[in-house]
Design a protein around this motif. Structure first.
Motif, PDB file in Angstrom:
ATOM      1  N   VAL A   1       9.336   9.725  38.043  1.00 36.30           N
ATOM      2  CA  VAL A   1       9.965   8.401  37.984  1.00 36.30           C
ATOM      3  C   VAL A   1       9.565   7.689  36.693  1.00 36.30           C
TER       4      VAL A   1
ATOM      5  N   LEU B   1      11.784   6.469  33.491  1.00 38.87           N
ATOM      6  CA  LEU B   1      11.785   5.084  33.011  1.00 38.87           C
ATOM      7  C   LEU B   1      11.482   5.027  31.520  1.00 38.87           C
TER       8      LEU B   1
ATOM      9  N   THR C   1       5.884   6.628  43.323  1.00 38.08           N
ATOM     10  CA  THR C   1       6.480   5.343  43.708  1.00 38.08           C
ATOM     11  C   THR C   1       5.920   4.191  42.876  1.00 38.08           C
TER      12      THR C   1
ATOM     13  N   PHE D   1       7.860   2.415  40.084  1.00 31.30           N
ATOM     14  CA  PHE D   1       8.757   1.285  40.312  1.00 31.30           C
ATOM     15  C   PHE D   1       8.033  -0.062  40.282  1.00 31.30           C
TER      16      PHE D   1
ATOM     17  N   ARG E   1      12.504  -3.678  31.216  1.00 32.92           N
ATOM     18  CA  ARG E   1      13.063  -2.889  32.324  1.00 32.92           C
ATOM     19  C   ARG E   1      14.339  -2.208  31.834  1.00 32.92           C
TER      20      ARG E   1
ATOM     21  N   CYS F   1      12.499   0.658  48.262  1.00 30.66           N
ATOM     22  CA  CYS F   1      13.166   0.023  47.122  1.00 30.66           C
ATOM     23  C   CYS F   1      13.129  -1.496  47.237  1.00 30.66           C
TER      24      CYS F   1
ATOM     25  N   THR G   1       9.819  -2.948  46.148  1.00 32.37           N
ATOM     26  CA  THR G   1       9.523  -2.901  44.714  1.00 32.37           C
ATOM     27  C   THR G   1      10.605  -3.560  43.861  1.00 32.37           C
TER      28      THR G   1
ATOM     29  N   VAL H   1      13.817  -2.798  43.632  1.00 29.79           N
ATOM     30  CA  VAL H   1      14.753  -1.828  43.073  1.00 29.79           C
ATOM     31  C   VAL H   1      16.009  -1.791  43.936  1.00 29.79           C
TER      32      VAL H   1
ATOM     33  N   LEU I   1      17.778  -1.435  37.582  1.00 25.98           N
ATOM     34  CA  LEU I   1      17.118  -0.244  38.116  1.00 25.98           C
ATOM     35  C   LEU I   1      17.536  -0.076  39.564  1.00 25.98           C
TER      36      LEU I   1
END
Length: 551
Positions: free
Chosen positions: A407, A411, A434, A437, A445, A491, A494, A496, A516
């Motif tokens: 992840v 990013l 995770t 995130f 971002r 999600c 966080t 997202v 995101l």
């Protein structure tokens, strides 16, 4: 100005002069001098700073930035276990040839071994995984300006391959003595008046002799990660992994054809290996075949050549190839038949969802897009099912092929990419990172869409030996590793975005969108092994028929 603040400001200034445009920082006490210096450079617009709370995530974020940009990216941590948490990213950067700079703040040397808090022997902690380990002196004065700058230039040169070795990670271990915060007095000494680095280091040029192969023999090119450019439109078949340079024009069904029982007429007399192929066992079996001559293209950056089976006869550059046209025609005939059978079993729903998802995602992405593939099933699904195409940048963490940090790598790569960015991951790969995130409100971002195939566990093991029926009693718990994580709730926690779709609706879901977000596709893991077997049967039958008809 106190010595630690002075040293940190000089080092950050020199990094910028060496071409550094992004830096990743984790908060800590001992790295406070570098933290203030990096923040000041960010405020002044000299570089872009990314702050994270988890060092492992930070390491992979820096890796992704460097992987996509090709520029060295520093990741700065405090002392102790903070440094050790960078090891997975350092290993990936080492084997993938990515210029990652570890700025590890340290206690002064006299404190090591005394029981001082957060103090370990961290210089050289990464062993042979780094290209170079340098340790700066604690303290100093403005008179040490040139020494600090030269040390920084040497670290950047080693990371970018300008010292003669391949690009890769470098550790710059920096002991800082108290006080660790600026005192508001004085100014750091200047660098070169022209704004360039203190020591200019030219890139290394590498030439390789021409391979002593037979240009007219039936030849197959196998391309993996780090394969050099210039392998498009060769007069011989190319079987390429998705993240390799020649994938966009390669044989679509190459991995299926290499394993087809009826494909004896497709066996080459010689193979040329480009980069580092790691995905398919059929490829490894071919490279280990003593009846096939194996040659390897020299890596332009100086990375070691690939020769797992110990069969390579020479390493060098590719001469012009002049095979009999019938050789390429046989491969084209078999590929056409295999692709037709493959699409048919995907269209009628016989094929596993992972293969169908890979085909849909690759077909639906816009030109100019970037796609990072998870190292487990996703990269293999794309290799087995997607139609190769131009207009995409495809990335993977195949240096050590771990699922950790995917992840954060995605990013980082998205932040370095000028265009829409995507990732295709499995659920366990997502869960493994995770904290990627967890992005602060003041941090850059990216616009990134993460497509996740959620089959509730580790799907790839069902395709390996441990997934055979005789191991069913133990399989689910120790290999399937089922979980009950609600990705929508994760999600939401966080910040997202989340969208759950069927595989048939994926093309619409990957239209470029800001922010995101996660696009989740559910799949049935227990049927994966049988589904792959059904595809194998259909492709093998189609190839056998096509080659029989072609004589």
């Amino acid at each position: 100005m106190n010595p630690s603040t002075l040293q940190a400001q000089v080092i950050v200034d020199e990094l910028v002069r060496c071409g550094v445009t992004d830096a990743v920082l984790c908060a800590g006490s001992r790295n406070a001098p570098l933290s203030f210096a990096l923040h000041a450079a960010d405020v002044a617009g000299r570089l872009r700073l990314h702050v994270r709370i988890d060092e492992r995530t930070a390491g992979f974020l820096a890796l992704g930035l460097a992987l996509r940009s090709g520029r060295p990216v520093p990741v700065c941590t405090t002392s102790g276990t903070a440094v050790a948490n960078l090891h997975p990213a350092v290993l990936e950067a080492s084997f993938a040839g990515v210029p990652l700079l570890v700025l590890s703040a340290d206690r002064p040397q006299e404190m090591v071994g005394t029981g001082a808090n957060q103090t370990i022997a961290q210089a050289g902690i990464f062993g042979t995984a780094v290209r170079l380990t340098l340790t700066g002196p604690a303290g100093g004065s403005a008179a040490d300006n040139g020494r600090w700058r030269s040390l920084t230039d040497r670290a950047v040169a080693a990371a970018t391959g300008a010292l003669g070795g391949p690009p890769g990670p470098v550790q710059l271990n920096l002991p800082f003595a108290e006080p660790l915060v600026p005192d508001g007095t004085g100014a750091a000494p200047a660098g070169r008046a022209d704004g360039g680095p203190w020591t200019s280091v030219p890139p290394i040029g590498r030439d390789a002799p021409v391979l002593p192969l037979d240009p007219s023999a039936p030849t197959l090119v196998i391309a993996g990660g780090n394969a050099p450019a210039g392998l498009h439109d060769l007069p011989v078949p190319v079987v390429a992994e998705p993240a390799s340079a020649p994938w966009s024009t390669a044989v679509r069904t190459g991995p299926w054809l290499l394993g087809a029982p009826a494909a004896a007429s497709l066996k080459p007399a010689q193979v040329v290996v480009a980069g580092r192929p790691t995905l398919h066992r059929a490829v490894q079996r071919l490279l280990a075949d003593p009846s096939v001559a194996t040659y390897v293209l020299a890596d332009p950056n100086g990375l070691p050549w690939t020769d797992v089976a110990g069969t390579a006869q020479a390493v060098g550059s590719l001469p012009p190839l002049t095979p009999d046209p019938s050789w390429t025609h046989r491969w084209r005939t078999a590929d056409t038949a295999a692709a037709k059978a493959l699409d048919q079993v995907m269209d009628d729903g016989t094929a596993p969802i992972g293969l169908r998802l890979a085909r849909s995602v690759l077909a639906g992405l816009p030109d100019g897009g970037q796609l990072l593939l998870g190292s487990s099933n996703p990269v293999r699904d794309v290799s087995l099912a997607a139609v190769p195409r131009r207009g995409l940048t495809v990335l993977t963490n195949r240096g050590v092929a771990g699922i950790d940090g995917s992840v954060s790598t995605a990013l980082g790569a998205a932040l370095a990419h000028d265009g829409p960015a995507y990732a295709l991951l499995g659920d366990l790969t997502l869960l493994h990172d995770t904290t990627g995130f967890v992005i602060g409100p003041d941090e850059p971002r990216p616009d990134l869409t993460v497509v996740v195939l959620n089959d509730g566990g580790g799907g790839i093991f069902g395709l390996l030996e441990q997934g055979a029926p005789e191991h069913a009693a133990a399989f689910e718990r120790i290999f399937g590793t089922p979980h009950r994580v609600d990705l929508a709730a994760l999600c939401a926690a966080t910040g997202v975005g989340h969208l759950r779709v069927d595989v048939a609706d994926v093309a619409a879901a990957v239209v470029p969108a800001p922010g995101l977000r996660v696009v989740e596709v559910l799949a049935d893991r227990p049927s994966l092994r049988a589904g792959h077997a059904a595809v194998r049967t259909a492709v093998d039958a189609a190839v056998a028929a096509a080659l029989h008809d072609a004589g």
